[in-house]
Design a protein around this motif. Structure first.
Motif, PDB file in Angstrom:
ATOM      1  N   SER A 220       0.734  -1.178  -0.113  1.00  0.00           N
ATOM      2  CA  SER A 220      -0.208  -0.034  -0.023  1.00  0.00           C
ATOM      3  C   SER A 220       1.033   1.176   0.056  1.00  0.00           C
ATOM      4  O   SER A 220       0.376   2.281  -0.693  1.00  0.00           O
ATOM      5  N   ASP A 221       1.912   1.236   0.807  1.00  0.00           N
ATOM      6  CA  ASP A 221       2.891   2.367   0.663  1.00  0.00           C
ATOM      7  C   ASP A 221       3.363   2.553  -0.594  1.00  0.00           C
ATOM      8  O   ASP A 221       3.650   4.039  -1.016  1.00  0.00           O
ATOM      9  N   GLU A 222       3.849   1.597  -1.436  1.00  0.00           N
ATOM     10  CA  GLU A 222       4.496   1.763  -2.499  1.00  0.00           C
ATOM     11  C   GLU A 222       3.611   2.113  -3.589  1.00  0.00           C
ATOM     12  O   GLU A 222       3.806   3.208  -4.331  1.00  0.00           O
ATOM     13  N   LEU A 223       2.272   1.661  -3.566  1.00  0.00           N
ATOM     14  CA  LEU A 223       1.082   2.109  -4.550  1.00  0.00           C
ATOM     15  C   LEU A 223       0.806   3.756  -4.406  1.00  0.00           C
ATOM     16  O   LEU A 223       0.838   4.299  -5.354  1.00  0.00           O
ATOM     17  N   GLN A 224       0.841   4.102  -2.819  1.00  0.00           N
ATOM     18  CA  GLN A 224       0.698   5.534  -2.912  1.00  0.00           C
ATOM     19  C   GLN A 224       1.743   6.209  -3.293  1.00  0.00           C
ATOM     20  O   GLN A 224       1.256   7.315  -3.768  1.00  0.00           O
ATOM     21  N   GLU A 225       2.946   5.898  -2.889  1.00  0.00           N
ATOM     22  CA  GLU A 225       4.130   6.442  -3.370  1.00  0.00           C
ATOM     23  C   GLU A 225       4.196   6.764  -5.069  1.00  0.00           C
ATOM     24  O   GLU A 225       4.381   7.589  -5.468  1.00  0.00           O
ATOM     25  N   LEU A 226       3.565   5.838  -5.803  1.00  0.00           N
ATOM     26  CA  LEU A 226       3.602   5.774  -6.904  1.00  0.00           C
ATOM     27  C   LEU A 226       2.557   6.482  -7.557  1.00  0.00           C
ATOM     28  O   LEU A 226       2.734   7.342  -8.685  1.00  0.00           O
ATOM     29  N   PHE A 227       1.564   6.664  -7.123  1.00  0.00           N
ATOM     30  CA  PHE A 227       0.313   7.188  -7.750  1.00  0.00           C
ATOM     31  C   PHE A 227      -0.216   8.444  -6.889  1.00  0.00           C
ATOM     32  O   PHE A 227      -1.065   9.190  -7.384  1.00  0.00           O
ATOM     33  N   ILE A 228       0.029   8.746  -5.910  1.00  0.00           N
ATOM     34  CA  ILE A 228      -0.421   9.801  -4.847  1.00  0.00           C
ATOM     35  C   ILE A 228       0.777  10.849  -4.969  1.00  0.00           C
ATOM     36  O   ILE A 228       1.822  10.589  -4.660  1.00  0.00           O
ATOM     37  N   THR A 230       2.872  13.016  -3.224  1.00  0.00           N
ATOM     38  CA  THR A 230       3.272  13.081  -1.793  1.00  0.00           C
ATOM     39  C   THR A 230       3.303  14.409  -1.366  1.00  0.00           C
ATOM     40  O   THR A 230       3.472  14.780  -0.166  1.00  0.00           O
ATOM     41  N   GLU A 231       3.745  15.268  -2.315  1.00  0.00           N
ATOM     42  CA  GLU A 231       3.748  16.751  -1.801  1.00  0.00           C
ATOM     43  C   GLU A 231       2.517  17.418  -1.354  1.00  0.00           C
ATOM     44  O   GLU A 231       2.435  18.428  -0.529  1.00  0.00           O
ATOM     45  N   VAL A 232       1.409  16.831  -1.679  1.00  0.00           N
ATOM     46  CA  VAL A 232       0.157  17.293  -1.379  1.00  0.00           C
ATOM     47  C   VAL A 232      -0.544  16.370  -0.266  1.00  0.00           C
ATOM     48  O   VAL A 232      -0.847  15.336  -0.561  1.00  0.00           O
ATOM     49  N   ASN A 233      -0.880  16.785   0.885  1.00  0.00           N
ATOM     50  CA  ASN A 233      -1.543  16.046   1.992  1.00  0.00           C
ATOM     51  C   ASN A 233      -2.808  15.948   1.618  1.00  0.00           C
ATOM     52  O   ASN A 233      -3.501  16.436   2.385  1.00  0.00           O
ATOM     53  N   ASP A 234      -3.385  15.009   0.652  1.00  0.00           N
ATOM     54  CA  ASP A 234      -4.726  15.180   0.187  1.00  0.00           C
ATOM     55  C   ASP A 234      -5.388  13.598   0.700  1.00  0.00           C
ATOM     56  O   ASP A 234      -5.113  12.811   0.199  1.00  0.00           O
ATOM     57  N   HIS A 235      -6.001  13.879   1.638  1.00  0.00           N
ATOM     58  CA  HIS A 235      -6.802  12.685   2.225  1.00  0.00           C
ATOM     59  C   HIS A 235      -7.799  12.185   1.133  1.00  0.00           C
ATOM     60  O   HIS A 235      -7.912  10.943   1.282  1.00  0.00           O
ATOM     61  N   ASN A 236      -8.549  12.879   0.415  1.00  0.00           N
ATOM     62  CA  ASN A 236      -9.473  12.215  -0.349  1.00  0.00           C
ATOM     63  C   ASN A 236      -8.959  11.624  -1.541  1.00  0.00           C
ATOM     64  O   ASN A 236      -9.503  10.542  -1.806  1.00  0.00           O
ATOM     65  N   GLN A 237      -7.809  12.136  -1.967  1.00  0.00           N
ATOM     66  CA  GLN A 237      -7.246  11.192  -3.015  1.00  0.00           C
ATOM     67  C   GLN A 237      -6.949   9.772  -2.332  1.00  0.00           C
ATOM     68  O   GLN A 237      -6.935   8.723  -3.102  1.00  0.00           O
ATOM     69  N   ARG A 238      -6.258   9.818  -1.290  1.00  0.00           N
ATOM     70  CA  ARG A 238      -5.822   8.580  -0.784  1.00  0.00           C
ATOM     71  C   ARG A 238      -7.037   7.634  -0.263  1.00  0.00           C
ATOM     72  O   ARG A 238      -7.012   6.390  -0.374  1.00  0.00           O
ATOM     73  N   ASN A 239      -7.924   8.162   0.259  1.00  0.00           N
ATOM     74  CA  ASN A 239      -9.292   7.483   0.502  1.00  0.00           C
ATOM     75  C   ASN A 239      -9.964   6.883  -0.540  1.00  0.00           C
ATOM     76  O   ASN A 239     -10.309   5.592  -0.536  1.00  0.00           O
ATOM     77  N   VAL A 240     -10.110   7.484  -1.727  1.00  0.00           N
ATOM     78  CA  VAL A 240     -10.660   7.268  -2.905  1.00  0.00           C
ATOM     79  C   VAL A 240      -9.800   6.030  -3.503  1.00  0.00           C
ATOM     80  O   VAL A 240     -10.427   4.923  -3.960  1.00  0.00           O
ATOM     81  N   PHE A 241      -8.612   6.047  -3.427  1.00  0.00           N
ATOM     82  CA  PHE A 241      -7.567   5.338  -4.223  1.00  0.00           C
ATOM     83  C   PHE A 241      -7.413   3.803  -3.447  1.00  0.00           C
ATOM     84  O   PHE A 241      -7.591   2.965  -3.866  1.00  0.00           O
ATOM     85  N   LYS A 242      -7.484   4.025  -2.153  1.00  0.00           N
ATOM     86  CA  LYS A 242      -7.606   2.621  -1.345  1.00  0.00           C
ATOM     87  C   LYS A 242      -9.139   2.038  -1.344  1.00  0.00           C
ATOM     88  O   LYS A 242      -9.014   0.954  -1.575  1.00  0.00           O
ATOM     89  N   GLU A 244     -11.162   2.105  -3.937  1.00  0.00           N
ATOM     90  CA  GLU A 244     -11.304   1.611  -5.198  1.00  0.00           C
ATOM     91  C   GLU A 244     -10.432   0.330  -5.673  1.00  0.00           C
ATOM     92  O   GLU A 244     -10.513  -0.580  -6.279  1.00  0.00           O
ATOM     93  N   VAL A 245      -9.296   0.442  -4.937  1.00  0.00           N
ATOM     94  CA  VAL A 245      -8.378  -0.675  -5.075  1.00  0.00           C
ATOM     95  C   VAL A 245      -8.940  -2.138  -4.375  1.00  0.00           C
ATOM     96  O   VAL A 245      -8.942  -3.033  -4.961  1.00  0.00           O
ATOM     97  N   ILE A 246      -9.529  -1.656  -3.225  1.00  0.00           N
ATOM     98  CA  ILE A 246     -10.033  -2.815  -2.435  1.00  0.00           C
ATOM     99  C   ILE A 246     -11.100  -3.355  -3.299  1.00  0.00           C
ATOM    100  O   ILE A 246     -11.508  -4.797  -3.413  1.00  0.00           O
ATOM    101  N   PHE A 265      -6.278  -3.396   1.751  1.00  0.00           N
ATOM    102  CA  PHE A 265      -5.513  -2.631   0.916  1.00  0.00           C
ATOM    103  C   PHE A 265      -4.264  -3.484   0.625  1.00  0.00           C
ATOM    104  O   PHE A 265      -3.560  -3.380  -0.773  1.00  0.00           O
ATOM    105  N   ASP A 266      -3.680  -4.001   1.544  1.00  0.00           N
ATOM    106  CA  ASP A 266      -2.279  -4.805   0.931  1.00  0.00           C
ATOM    107  C   ASP A 266      -2.367  -6.389   0.637  1.00  0.00           C
ATOM    108  O   ASP A 266      -1.344  -6.829   0.484  1.00  0.00           O
ATOM    109  N   SER A 267      -3.597  -6.848   0.472  1.00  0.00           N
ATOM    110  CA  SER A 267      -3.681  -8.079  -0.159  1.00  0.00           C
ATOM    111  C   SER A 267      -3.007  -8.319  -1.375  1.00  0.00           C
ATOM    112  O   SER A 267      -3.344  -7.534  -2.319  1.00  0.00           O
ATOM    113  N   PRO A 268      -2.215  -9.227  -1.700  1.00  0.00           N
ATOM    114  CA  PRO A 268      -1.417  -9.523  -3.090  1.00  0.00           C
ATOM    115  C   PRO A 268      -2.263 -10.353  -3.975  1.00  0.00           C
ATOM    116  O   PRO A 268      -2.050 -11.331  -4.237  1.00  0.00           O
TER     117      PRO A 268
END
Length: 560
Positions: A220-228, A230-242, A244-246, A265-268
């Motif tokens: 989950s950390d790597e996915l967020q580092e790749l697609f979110i 990180t300079e913007v602390n946007d909880h909306n992006q993170r919540n929607v991403f998590k 929809e991935v699940i 979120f971390d299920s392989p």
């Protein structure tokens, strides 16, 4: 040497040093071999014990003899290495009777006892010879060498890549008995500069055009580092991403229904990035029916709507996701092949169990974009570590009395290791540092060990470097690197570490658990060689002007 008179004698003994007075250096030698710093001495007593020591320095004292004429005496200082007793070499020199009776240059067969006869024949692994006497090979204990982490450090031009290649070539040639085909060595090289393909022409070679990695195995950390962003602390992006991935993982899940609700979120498990993108677009443009109707105006009779709570707030996230998915350079990680590749196919590809079975897999990372290099290395490293972990569990489940954790152990070679695991807290290195630090701390238990090669050891994560038990220190010219290595090398390396700046190409200080005694050795030429030779600028500049096909370069450039 005339044994009727004393030419050399011990004049003082310290816990880690012996001082010897020599009257005539011309007499104090064997055959035509002159003594030098690094030569070996034999110091014997009356109890048939022979202390072997290595000359560290010498000085000259001028005194007057009985006639008042000046005379020279030579003072040698030697570092005790160990005792030869009953034909066997033992580390340490505490049991030598004082005072020792005789000092002579060591004989060739005595020096060989130190190196050749101190390791069981079936455990010997040889890739170097004694620098001061190339006729004497210096084996290491192969089990202790490879089942503990290794560090190879050296400045540019010191022979680091050739040393790595030589060690790996010898490892793949070793066989226990007579049989045809490959031995059971398994080595994965993370090659950042495309150096090792020429050294291993039959290797399982994987570059960006053939590498396929499942993005759905990223944490989950790597996915967020790749697609979110990180300079913007946007909880909306993170919540929607998590969310929809699940949801996508659940929609593609084909297992037992009761297991579906446990997906997180971390299920392989496979998920489709296009599912995530489509849902994000819907949420970003969502309008909610209020239940009312426009009474007048151009929309008269139409239902009234209001914008959703996230209307227009996911635009940056959507753009970032679209850019990643459309970037052809990332097809190896985010393309259709990555979505459909299975875990089994991934593992076969990485450890040489595909169509081209090979002892060595070279993962050429030179074409991987820098912004995803850390994540790429992290994913591969974690897959290989978890292979060792789950293979051990499988073996123990098959046989509860199994004591061998892994009968197909792996060696992971990180060339230019400071590029993946630097001594830095920057977020872009976090993924690879976490994965490799875990291997450094726990990998040995599961049959996964590291070989770190670097020209800048002071820039490597100290957590990882400190886990190494065997060191090959080639020439290092940077004072920071010298001091860093000196601090991490074991105390038994003595004054050898002071010689790092003056070592010749291919020479190194060999020290560690697998080595009988710390020594300066010369690593032989590897064949074939890696493509890491320096470019002969001046020779090329002096040759006739060469034409350049810029269009062909452009085509190669744009392939990705």
């Amino acid at each position: 040497m005339d044994s009727g008179r004393i030419n050399a004698e011990v004049i003082s003994v310290f816990p880690n040093k012996v001082k010897i007075l020599v009257e005539d250096l011309e007499d104090f030698r064997i055959a035509e071999e002159n003594l030098k710093v690094g030569s070996y001495l034999r110091i014997s007593d009356n109890e048939n014990a022979i202390l072997i020591a290595i000359i560290e320095n010498f000085s000259i004292e001028i005194e007057k003899d009985t006639d008042g004429l000046p005379s020279r005496k030579y003072i040698l200082e030697a570092n005790p290495l160990g005792i030869i007793r009953d034909g066997k070499f033992e580390r340490g020199g505490d049991s030598l009777a004082i005072p020792p009776k005789q000092v002579e240059p060591a004989k060739l067969e005595e020096i060989e006892k130190i190196f050749v006869e101190s390791i069981d024949e079936n455990e010997k692994f040889t890739f170097s010879s004694l620098s001061s006497n190339p006729a004497i090979s210096v084996p290491v204990n192969g089990n202790k060498f490879f089942n503990k982490h290794i560090a190879i450090v050296g400045s540019t031009g010191s022979g680091k890549s050739h040393s790595v290649a030589k060690i790996l070539q010898e490892a793949t040639r070793c066989k226990n008995g007579e049989y045809e085909g490959l031995n059971n060595s398994h080595i994965v090289i993370f090659d950042i500069h495309s150096e090792y393909k020429s050294a291993f022409p039959t290797a399982n070679y994987i570059d960006i055009s053939t590498l396929v990695l499942p993005y759905w195995m990223l944490t989950s950390d790597e996915l967020q580092e790749l697609f979110i962003d990180t300079e913007v602390n946007d909880h909306n992006q993170r919540n929607v991403f998590k969310q929809e991935v699940i949801r996508s993982r659940q929609n593609h899940f084909t297992g037992e229904p009761e297991a579906k609700d446990k997906i997180h979120f971390d299920s392989p498990l496979m998920f489709d990035l296009n599912d995530v993108l489509d849902e994000a677009r819907k949420i970003n443009t969502l309008e909610i029916d209020t239940g009312e109707i426009y009474a007048s105006g151009p929309k008269k009779g139409q239902p009234k709507t209001t914008q959703g709570s996230l209307y227009g707030k996911l635009t940056n996230f959507i753009n970032r996701l679209e850019n990643k998915l459309n970037d052809k350079r990332l097809d190896f990680l985010l393309g259709d092949r990555s979505k459909n590749i299975t875990f089994e196919e991934t593992l076969k590809q990485l450890i040489g169990y595909g169509e081209n079975k090979s002892n060595i897999s070279i993962i050429d990372l030179s074409g991987v974009p820098f912004d995803v290099l850390s994540i790429t290395v992290s994913l591969i490293s974690r897959i290989l570590f978890e292979y060792g972990y789950y293979y051990k569990r499988f073996r123990c489940a098959q046989n509860p009395e199994e004591h061998l954790n892994n009968d197909i152990p792996l060696l992971l070679v990180y060339e230019e290791a400071h590029k993946y695991v630097p001594n830095s807290d920057l977020s872009r290195y976090r993924a690879s540092k976490q994965s490799i630090e875990r291997i450094a701390k726990e990998g040995r238990k599961y049959g996964v060990t590291l070989l770190l090669a670097s020209q800048r050891p002071s820039e490597i994560s100290e957590t990882i470097f400190a886990q190494c038990n065997n060191f090959l220190a080639l020439r290092l010219t940077n004072p920071n690197d010298q001091n860093y290595v000196k601090r991490l090398l074991p105390d038994t390396s003595g004054s050898l570490v002071e010689k790092m700046p003056s070592l010749r190409a291919g020479e190194c200080i060999l020290v560690g658990d697998a080595v009988t005694i710390p020594s300066i050795v010369h690593i032989g030429e590897c064949e074939p060689k890696p493509s890491s030779n320096d470019i002969p600028y001046f020779d090329l500049w002096k040759s006739e002007w060469k034409d350049l096909d810029i269009s062909a370069i452009k085509d190669e450039w744009l392939k990705n």
